[in-house]
Design a protein around this motif. Structure first.
Motif, PDB file in Angstrom:
ATOM      1  N   ARG A 213       0.815  -1.210   0.000  1.00  0.00           N
ATOM      2  CA  ARG A 213       0.000   0.000   0.000  1.00  0.00           C
ATOM      3  C   ARG A 213       0.857   1.271   0.000  1.00  0.00           C
ATOM      4  O   ARG A 213       0.500   2.260  -0.625  1.00  0.00           O
ATOM      5  N   GLU A 214       2.001   1.233   0.698  1.00  0.00           N
ATOM      6  CA  GLU A 214       2.904   2.395   0.690  1.00  0.00           C
ATOM      7  C   GLU A 214       3.456   2.649  -0.706  1.00  0.00           C
ATOM      8  O   GLU A 214       3.553   3.799  -1.157  1.00  0.00           O
ATOM      9  N   LEU A 215       3.809   1.566  -1.415  1.00  0.00           N
ATOM     10  CA  LEU A 215       4.309   1.714  -2.787  1.00  0.00           C
ATOM     11  C   LEU A 215       3.214   2.231  -3.717  1.00  0.00           C
ATOM     12  O   LEU A 215       3.463   3.094  -4.567  1.00  0.00           O
ATOM     13  N   LEU A 216       1.998   1.695  -3.557  1.00  0.00           N
ATOM     14  CA  LEU A 216       0.875   2.156  -4.385  1.00  0.00           C
ATOM     15  C   LEU A 216       0.534   3.608  -4.081  1.00  0.00           C
ATOM     16  O   LEU A 216       0.228   4.380  -4.995  1.00  0.00           O
ATOM     17  N   GLN A 217       0.588   3.982  -2.804  1.00  0.00           N
ATOM     18  CA  GLN A 217       0.316   5.366  -2.413  1.00  0.00           C
ATOM     19  C   GLN A 217       1.288   6.326  -3.108  1.00  0.00           C
ATOM     20  O   GLN A 217       0.885   7.364  -3.644  1.00  0.00           O
ATOM     21  N   ALA A 218       2.571   5.956  -3.110  1.00  0.00           N
ATOM     22  CA  ALA A 218       3.585   6.799  -3.757  1.00  0.00           C
ATOM     23  C   ALA A 218       3.326   6.916  -5.254  1.00  0.00           C
ATOM     24  O   ALA A 218       3.443   8.004  -5.842  1.00  0.00           O
ATOM     25  N   GLU A 219       2.924   5.799  -5.888  1.00  0.00           N
ATOM     26  CA  GLU A 219       2.648   5.816  -7.324  1.00  0.00           C
ATOM     27  C   GLU A 219       1.407   6.661  -7.626  1.00  0.00           C
ATOM     28  O   GLU A 219       1.378   7.416  -8.603  1.00  0.00           O
ATOM     29  N   ILE A 220       0.382   6.540  -6.798  1.00  0.00           N
ATOM     30  CA  ILE A 220      -0.849   7.325  -6.985  1.00  0.00           C
ATOM     31  C   ILE A 220      -0.552   8.815  -6.872  1.00  0.00           C
ATOM     32  O   ILE A 220      -0.992   9.620  -7.705  1.00  0.00           O
TER      33      ILE A 220
END
Length: 463
Positions: free
Chosen positions: A211-218
């Motif tokens: 989720r942290e990686l997805l948050q950064a990508e978003i």
């Protein structure tokens, strides 16, 4: 007094839950023989479920207004994997809004864009196979479908996030790679974070990192200027509802995890089964190759998807090997009569894909792989529903079929494979899904001819 549920199986709830986890197909087959329309099982910690195998009853359920059921609540078993903001767990107006926002990403011209990427990803993975050496079909297909998710859905093709997220996604899904470890989904106690090495604790750590990686990508995509990216995440970020509101970051992350589950694990399993049957039955492989040859050299990917026999092979694979043996449940809001049965409020109704797909009256010799059935007959949505039915039909079904057809075509046209042995393959539980035991070992005999691929579009895979 609550009215008795129909055809209640007289077995202890803990015993039935153990059977459901270890060998769900045997449980379904055994009780469907005694009760051909429907039967009720009581599962410890889950409750009473009415398992339905009569297409006419299922048709009534699919055709009823979704407002008459709690459907999102019936999907709570998947919440630990995808989060509470997944489309699968929504009902009513919120479900309608979210589905409308997501729909354009999976249909129409978008599929043509994805098609070429799928072909390139497939070739990049298959080109690493070595002649004379074996590999596990399901593992190889997972590599392809994971690349499809990371590149086409998440929009990650290179860089630190791309390198980090793939092993994390694979590790999270491998947490439930056996019937015993699949208990995580069916026994709520195991989902609790009881420490570093507890199943619930490990799952939560993986999810947090992903989720942290997805948050950064978003966040990066939200602040990008210029043309909107062609990946599904970029389209989801750009989508607006009727009030002009976008999806929140939390909704985006849960939908991405949902797409990972329904679009990676399931498609990889189906492709492994398809290659098993294609190489177990030489005539099937030959017919597909004849169809592909009829298109000439370097056909347009969308032409491939229109081939009738290849389509029938995919349909028959979906019939014989539904990765989830049941449709996610509908919970009645009020008392209702369906068929010759009366159901009280809060009754859990669960159509069984597996039982319907193996009905002798619909599919003669159902244990035999016969793609021709789909060339000879058209089945109704209550006789054939590998992607669910009614208003809850899987949103990504068109992308899943596209991926199946193109991966099969690309590999068969460029590589000559063989089964390592021709033994029957058992079906085993893997998390919420069913998969081939042992993953189906294949051998690369030879490469038929080099695959055409534009140099500027060559996909480089990060191990």
């Amino acid at each position: 007094m609550k009215k008795a549920l129909p055809n209640l199986v007289n077995r202890p709830a803990w015993w039935l839950l153990a059977e459901w986890i270890i060998d769900p197909l045997n449980l379904l087959q055994k009780w469907a023989k005694k009760y051909p329309d429907l039967f009720t099982i009581s599962l410890a910690g889950i409750g009473d479920e009415v398992i339905i195998s009569n297409p006419e009853i299922i048709e009534e359920i699919f055709n009823k207004d979704a407002k008459q059921f709690h459907i999102g609540r019936g999907n709570q078993i998947i919440a630990p994997l995808v989060g509470q903001n997944s489309l699968l767990l929504m009902d009513g107006e919120r479900h309608k809004r979210e589905r409308k926002l997501l729909m354009p990403s999976f249909h129409g011209e978008r599929l043509q864009t994805y098609a070429q990427q799928i072909c390139e990803i497939t070739e990049a993975v298959a080109s690493q196979w070595q002649e004379g050496k074996g590999f596990i079909a399901r593992t190889a297909m997972q590599k392809i479908t994971l690349e499809v998710i990371t590149q086409i859905v998440f929009g990650l093709r290179e860089g630190e996030r791309y390198q980090k997220i793939k092993p994390l996604l694979a590790a999270m899904l491998n947490l439930t790679d056996s019937p015993l470890r699949s208990s995580l989904f069916f026994i709520p106690f195991l989902q609790k974070d009881l420490g570093y090495w507890s199943p619930g604790g490990i799952l939560k750590r993986y999810q947090l990192e992903i989720r942290e990686l997805l948050q950064a990508e978003i966040e990066e995509k939200r602040h990008q200027k210029g043309e909107i990216g062609k990946d599904i995440l970029s389209l989801m970020i750009a989508a607006r509802d009727e009030q002009g509101e976008p999806m929140s970051n939390l909704e985006l992350k849960d939908e991405l995890l949902t797409l990972l589950f329904v679009g990676h694990e399931t498609t990889a399993t189906l492709l492994a089964w398809a290659f098993y049957q294609i190489h177990r039955l030489p005539q099937v492989r030959q017919k597909i190759l004849q169809e592909l040859d009829s298109l000439g050299e370097n056909p347009n990917p969308m032409q491939i998807t229109q081939l009738p026999y290849l389509t029938a092979v995919c349909q028959e694979t979906l019939r014989m090997y539904p990765v989830i043996p049941i449709v996610f449940s509908r919970i009645t809001k009020t008392a209702m009569d369906i068929g010759n049965y009366h159901f009280e409020p809060q009754t859990i109704l669960t159509p069984s894909i597996y039982l319907v797909h193996y009905r002798e009256d619909l599919y003669p010799q159902p244990q035999e792989f016969k793609p021709e059935r789909f060339l000879e007959r058209q089945y109704s949505p209550s006789e054939y529903f590998p992607f669910g039915g009614g208003s809850r039909r899987c949103l990504g079904y068109a992308l899943a079929l596209l991926e199946m057809k193109l991966v099969i075509a690309k590999i068969l046209s460029g590589y000559e494979l063989a089964l390592v042995d021709n033994k029957p393959v058992k079906i085993t539980r893997r998390g919420l899904t069913l998969a081939p035991s042992g993953g189906i070992p294949l051998l690369l005999k030879s490469k038929r001819h080099p695959q055409a691929s534009s140099p500027e579009k060559t996909v480089t895979l990060v191990p």
